[in-house]
Design a protein around this motif. Sequence first.
Motif, PDB file in Angstrom:
ATOM      1  N   ILE A 104     128.233  -2.561 -27.728  1.00 25.43           N
ATOM      2  CA  ILE A 104     129.299  -3.534 -27.913  1.00 25.43           C
ATOM      3  C   ILE A 104     128.772  -4.905 -27.554  1.00 25.43           C
ATOM      4  O   ILE A 104     128.175  -5.092 -26.492  1.00 25.43           O
ATOM      5  CB  ILE A 104     130.507  -3.205 -27.006  1.00 25.43           C
ATOM      6  N   GLU A 105     129.008  -5.864 -28.435  1.00 24.19           N
ATOM      7  CA  GLU A 105     128.565  -7.230 -28.167  1.00 24.19           C
ATOM      8  C   GLU A 105     129.772  -8.120 -27.889  1.00 24.19           C
ATOM      9  O   GLU A 105     130.826  -7.952 -28.486  1.00 24.19           O
ATOM     10  CB  GLU A 105     127.787  -7.783 -29.381  1.00 24.19           C
ATOM     11  N   MET A 106     129.597  -9.048 -26.984  1.00 22.57           N
ATOM     12  CA  MET A 106     130.662  -9.984 -26.644  1.00 22.57           C
ATOM     13  C   MET A 106     130.850 -10.975 -27.790  1.00 22.57           C
ATOM     14  O   MET A 106     129.877 -11.551 -28.284  1.00 22.57           O
ATOM     15  CB  MET A 106     130.299 -10.737 -25.356  1.00 22.57           C
ATOM     16  N   LEU A 107     132.078 -11.153 -28.207  1.00 21.11           N
ATOM     17  CA  LEU A 107     132.383 -12.082 -29.295  1.00 21.11           C
ATOM     18  C   LEU A 107     132.824 -13.423 -28.715  1.00 21.11           C
ATOM     19  O   LEU A 107     133.284 -13.487 -27.571  1.00 21.11           O
ATOM     20  CB  LEU A 107     133.498 -11.507 -30.169  1.00 21.11           C
ATOM     21  N   PRO A 108     132.718 -14.503 -29.495  1.00 23.59           N
ATOM     22  CA  PRO A 108     133.168 -15.807 -28.980  1.00 23.59           C
ATOM     23  C   PRO A 108     134.673 -15.805 -28.726  1.00 23.59           C
ATOM     24  O   PRO A 108     135.422 -15.036 -29.329  1.00 23.59           O
ATOM     25  CB  PRO A 108     132.807 -16.774 -30.107  1.00 23.59           C
ATOM     26  N   SER A 109     135.115 -16.683 -27.844  1.00 25.59           N
ATOM     27  CA  SER A 109     136.541 -16.773 -27.536  1.00 25.59           C
ATOM     28  C   SER A 109     137.262 -17.508 -28.665  1.00 25.59           C
ATOM     29  O   SER A 109     136.635 -18.185 -29.484  1.00 25.59           O
ATOM     30  CB  SER A 109     136.755 -17.504 -26.214  1.00 25.59           C
ATOM     31  N   PHE A 110     138.583 -17.383 -28.704  1.00 22.43           N
ATOM     32  CA  PHE A 110     139.374 -18.016 -29.763  1.00 22.43           C
ATOM     33  C   PHE A 110     139.270 -19.544 -29.721  1.00 22.43           C
ATOM     34  O   PHE A 110     139.383 -20.212 -30.740  1.00 22.43           O
ATOM     35  CB  PHE A 110     140.844 -17.590 -29.631  1.00 22.43           C
ATOM     36  N   ARG A 111     139.071 -20.072 -28.537  1.00 21.81           N
ATOM     37  CA  ARG A 111     138.960 -21.545 -28.396  1.00 21.81           C
ATOM     38  C   ARG A 111     137.691 -22.085 -29.025  1.00 21.81           C
ATOM     39  O   ARG A 111     137.620 -23.259 -29.403  1.00 21.81           O
ATOM     40  CB  ARG A 111     138.982 -21.940 -26.916  1.00 21.81           C
ATOM     41  N   ASP A 112     136.678 -21.225 -29.147  1.00 21.60           N
ATOM     42  CA  ASP A 112     135.371 -21.676 -29.636  1.00 21.60           C
ATOM     43  C   ASP A 112     135.226 -21.591 -31.150  1.00 21.60           C
ATOM     44  O   ASP A 112     134.146 -21.866 -31.678  1.00 21.60           O
ATOM     45  CB  ASP A 112     134.260 -20.856 -28.974  1.00 21.60           C
ATOM     46  N   VAL A 113     136.272 -21.148 -31.852  1.00 23.41           N
ATOM     47  CA  VAL A 113     136.172 -21.052 -33.312  1.00 23.41           C
ATOM     48  C   VAL A 113     137.272 -21.890 -33.939  1.00 23.41           C
ATOM     49  O   VAL A 113     138.304 -22.143 -33.313  1.00 23.41           O
ATOM     50  CB  VAL A 113     136.302 -19.582 -33.795  1.00 23.41           C
ATOM     51  N   PRO A 114     137.084 -22.338 -35.174  1.00 24.40           N
ATOM     52  CA  PRO A 114     138.140 -23.114 -35.857  1.00 24.40           C
ATOM     53  C   PRO A 114     139.399 -22.278 -36.032  1.00 24.40           C
ATOM     54  O   PRO A 114     139.343 -21.051 -36.083  1.00 24.40           O
ATOM     55  CB  PRO A 114     137.511 -23.454 -37.211  1.00 24.40           C
ATOM     56  N   VAL A 115     140.521 -22.944 -36.140  1.00 22.65           N
ATOM     57  CA  VAL A 115     141.819 -22.268 -36.306  1.00 22.65           C
ATOM     58  C   VAL A 115     141.809 -21.367 -37.537  1.00 22.65           C
ATOM     59  O   VAL A 115     142.377 -20.278 -37.538  1.00 22.65           O
ATOM     60  CB  VAL A 115     142.958 -23.319 -36.415  1.00 22.65           C
ATOM     61  N   SER A 116     141.125 -21.814 -38.585  1.00 24.28           N
ATOM     62  CA  SER A 116     141.096 -21.051 -39.836  1.00 24.28           C
ATOM     63  C   SER A 116     140.379 -19.707 -39.692  1.00 24.28           C
ATOM     64  O   SER A 116     140.590 -18.789 -40.490  1.00 24.28           O
ATOM     65  CB  SER A 116     140.417 -21.875 -40.929  1.00 24.28           C
ATOM     66  N   ASP A 117     139.500 -19.572 -38.672  1.00 27.19           N
ATOM     67  CA  ASP A 117     138.721 -18.338 -38.493  1.00 27.19           C
ATOM     68  C   ASP A 117     139.302 -17.420 -37.420  1.00 27.19           C
ATOM     69  O   ASP A 117     138.735 -16.356 -37.150  1.00 27.19           O
ATOM     70  CB  ASP A 117     137.272 -18.686 -38.109  1.00 27.19           C
ATOM     71  N   ARG A 118     140.406 -17.797 -36.815  1.00 25.99           N
ATOM     72  CA  ARG A 118     140.914 -17.014 -35.671  1.00 25.99           C
ATOM     73  C   ARG A 118     141.474 -15.654 -36.084  1.00 25.99           C
ATOM     74  O   ARG A 118     141.361 -14.686 -35.324  1.00 25.99           O
ATOM     75  CB  ARG A 118     141.984 -17.833 -34.922  1.00 25.99           C
ATOM     76  N   GLN A 119     142.075 -15.561 -37.270  1.00 26.57           N
ATOM     77  CA  GLN A 119     142.596 -14.260 -37.712  1.00 26.57           C
ATOM     78  C   GLN A 119     141.456 -13.267 -37.919  1.00 26.57           C
ATOM     79  O   GLN A 119     141.570 -12.083 -37.568  1.00 26.57           O
ATOM     80  CB  GLN A 119     143.406 -14.418 -39.003  1.00 26.57           C
ATOM     81  N   THR A 120     140.349 -13.756 -38.490  1.00 28.74           N
ATOM     82  CA  THR A 120     139.177 -12.904 -38.694  1.00 28.74           C
ATOM     83  C   THR A 120     138.595 -12.472 -37.353  1.00 28.74           C
ATOM     84  O   THR A 120     138.250 -11.297 -37.155  1.00 28.74           O
ATOM     85  CB  THR A 120     138.109 -13.652 -39.509  1.00 28.74           C
ATOM     86  N   LEU A 121     138.507 -13.405 -36.419  1.00 29.59           N
ATOM     87  CA  LEU A 121     137.994 -13.093 -35.083  1.00 29.59           C
ATOM     88  C   LEU A 121     138.932 -12.109 -34.375  1.00 29.59           C
ATOM     89  O   LEU A 121     138.468 -11.222 -33.646  1.00 29.59           O
ATOM     90  CB  LEU A 121     137.849 -14.386 -34.271  1.00 29.59           C
ATOM     91  N   PHE A 122     140.227 -12.256 -34.600  1.00 29.28           N
ATOM     92  CA  PHE A 122     141.213 -11.357 -33.988  1.00 29.28           C
ATOM     93  C   PHE A 122     140.928  -9.912 -34.394  1.00 29.28           C
ATOM     94  O   PHE A 122     140.923  -9.003 -33.567  1.00 29.28           O
ATOM     95  CB  PHE A 122     142.617 -11.778 -34.434  1.00 29.28           C
ATOM     96  N   ILE A 123     140.646  -9.699 -35.687  1.00 30.79           N
ATOM     97  CA  ILE A 123     140.364  -8.343 -36.176  1.00 30.79           C
ATOM     98  C   ILE A 123     139.040  -7.832 -35.628  1.00 30.79           C
ATOM     99  O   ILE A 123     138.909  -6.669 -35.254  1.00 30.79           O
ATOM    100  CB  ILE A 123     140.377  -8.313 -37.715  1.00 30.79           C
ATOM    101  N   LYS A 124     138.048  -8.716 -35.523  1.00 29.26           N
ATOM    102  CA  LYS A 124     136.764  -8.302 -34.944  1.00 29.26           C
ATOM    103  C   LYS A 124     136.941  -7.838 -33.500  1.00 29.26           C
ATOM    104  O   LYS A 124     136.350  -6.848 -33.069  1.00 29.26           O
ATOM    105  CB  LYS A 124     135.764  -9.467 -35.006  1.00 29.26           C
ATOM    106  N   LYS A 125     137.765  -8.567 -32.769  1.00 26.30           N
ATOM    107  CA  LYS A 125     138.015  -8.183 -31.372  1.00 26.30           C
ATOM    108  C   LYS A 125     138.770  -6.856 -31.291  1.00 26.30           C
ATOM    109  O   LYS A 125     138.541  -6.048 -30.394  1.00 26.30           O
ATOM    110  CB  LYS A 125     138.794  -9.290 -30.653  1.00 26.30           C
TER     111      LYS A 125
END
Length: 493
Positions: free
Chosen positions: A69-90
């Motif tokens: 398991i790799e640590m993913l960036p926090s929501f604050r560190d990505v653009p708003v447009s990419d947060r839904q994608t990051l949410f699913i990755k998490k």
Amino acid sequence: MFNKIMKRGHKKGSKSEDVGAFGQVPQPNMVVNHASRTAPAVAVASSQQVQSGGTGMVAPVVPPPSGVIEMLPSFRDVPVSDRQTLFIKKLHVCYVQLDFADTLKAVREKEIKRQTLMELVDFIQSGAGKITEICQEEMIKMISVNIFRCLPPASHENTGSEVNDPEEEEPYLEPSWPHLQLVYELLLRYVVSSDTDTKVAKRYIDHSFVLKLLDLFDSEDPREREYLKTILHRIYGKFMVHRPFIRKAINNIFYRFIYETERHSGIGELLEILGSIINGFALPMKEEHKLFLVRALIPLHKPKPVAVYHQQLSYCITQFVEKDYKLADTVIRGLLKYWPVTNCNKEVLFLGELEEVLEATQAAEFQRCMVPLFRQLARCLNSYHFQVAERALFLWNNEHIVSLIAQNRQVILPIIFPALEKNIQSHWNQAIHGLTVNVRKMFLEMDVELFEECERQYMENQAKAAEKEEQRELTWKRLADAANQGDVQDMET
């Protein structure tokens, strides 16, 4: 032959290792690389919207190949447009199940999953952005994979030993609670969030989900049951479409507990939820709710472990009587039906509940059940267990109950008088003796003529009983003498 052996070496992994909840392959952000296969592509929702169509386009997201398991960036560190994608990755990271039996195993992975779950909770709680339907679906799947599991057997099932008092047993504490707590917190925040649209959410929090949630109430871990209680209560409040189903499902749990197992860890928590539900019942009360009282709540007084959940049960029963005073007769007769015979601690609980019910009882309903009620109370007054007799005598400290007794003293005093006299003459406990004298004095002040009539009747009955006993003894003496004379005659012949 060599080729056959080589083919056997490349067996497919078992489905139980790969298939998660809902019959789908769990899609964590962890891909184990093998020489024989490549990393699968995972399709998730892209945050980009197509303005002309008004719907979100799905873009493939391929997790980076990795054995851990790799640590993913926090929501604050990505653009708003990419947060839904990051949410699913998490969410995919949190699909991974880790072994908590060994505290030293996968320490880094456990910490990464814990941090990821905390970030997901914060994201939902903050309302930073309304999550898409695909994200909601993935989130409920992840939650299901983590919380829906086989509960460990109870201690008596493990050892085959006799069932002990549930209050004396040490509860089993879930080892994975550091992660499980955060998963429950995520579900709770999702349910209570003002951004959650029930029309969308009910597709994922459906009857099957609710039923599995109810099954978890049998968990021995009190921390888990507390979260489940809060979540189910919120679901009942928010999803009106599920209300009849939830009530029926709780009914079925009670029926199985009463008539089959008499073992369930979460009866108290379910009754707490019901206490709040009953409080919100509209008047006039539906027949369905009255049947629930008669068929489920009143019979819950029967099982041996009633002391564990009696406080919550008593509250539910009292709520019914306060809502509809006409149910008082039904409730009191139900209590008398299940009144304990040999369990004194249970009897004390029943007397406490009876006082709460009588406080909400009107005169007409009281008159319907007062004869069987005070026959039982007379037996309680004469109990050799001083706590039972004391609790019964304490009923005369309640002003409302005393007023009901005073209005119906012509019927009640003749029933209760012999028990009072017996206590004064022969009860071993001095405190009971003093309380009985006070109650006797109270009746004397209510109605002197009635008291003297009851006293005269009691003395007559005692004299008749003494005469009857004397006659019985004389009969036995004559039989004994006749038997002795017969023996003498047999010896002479």
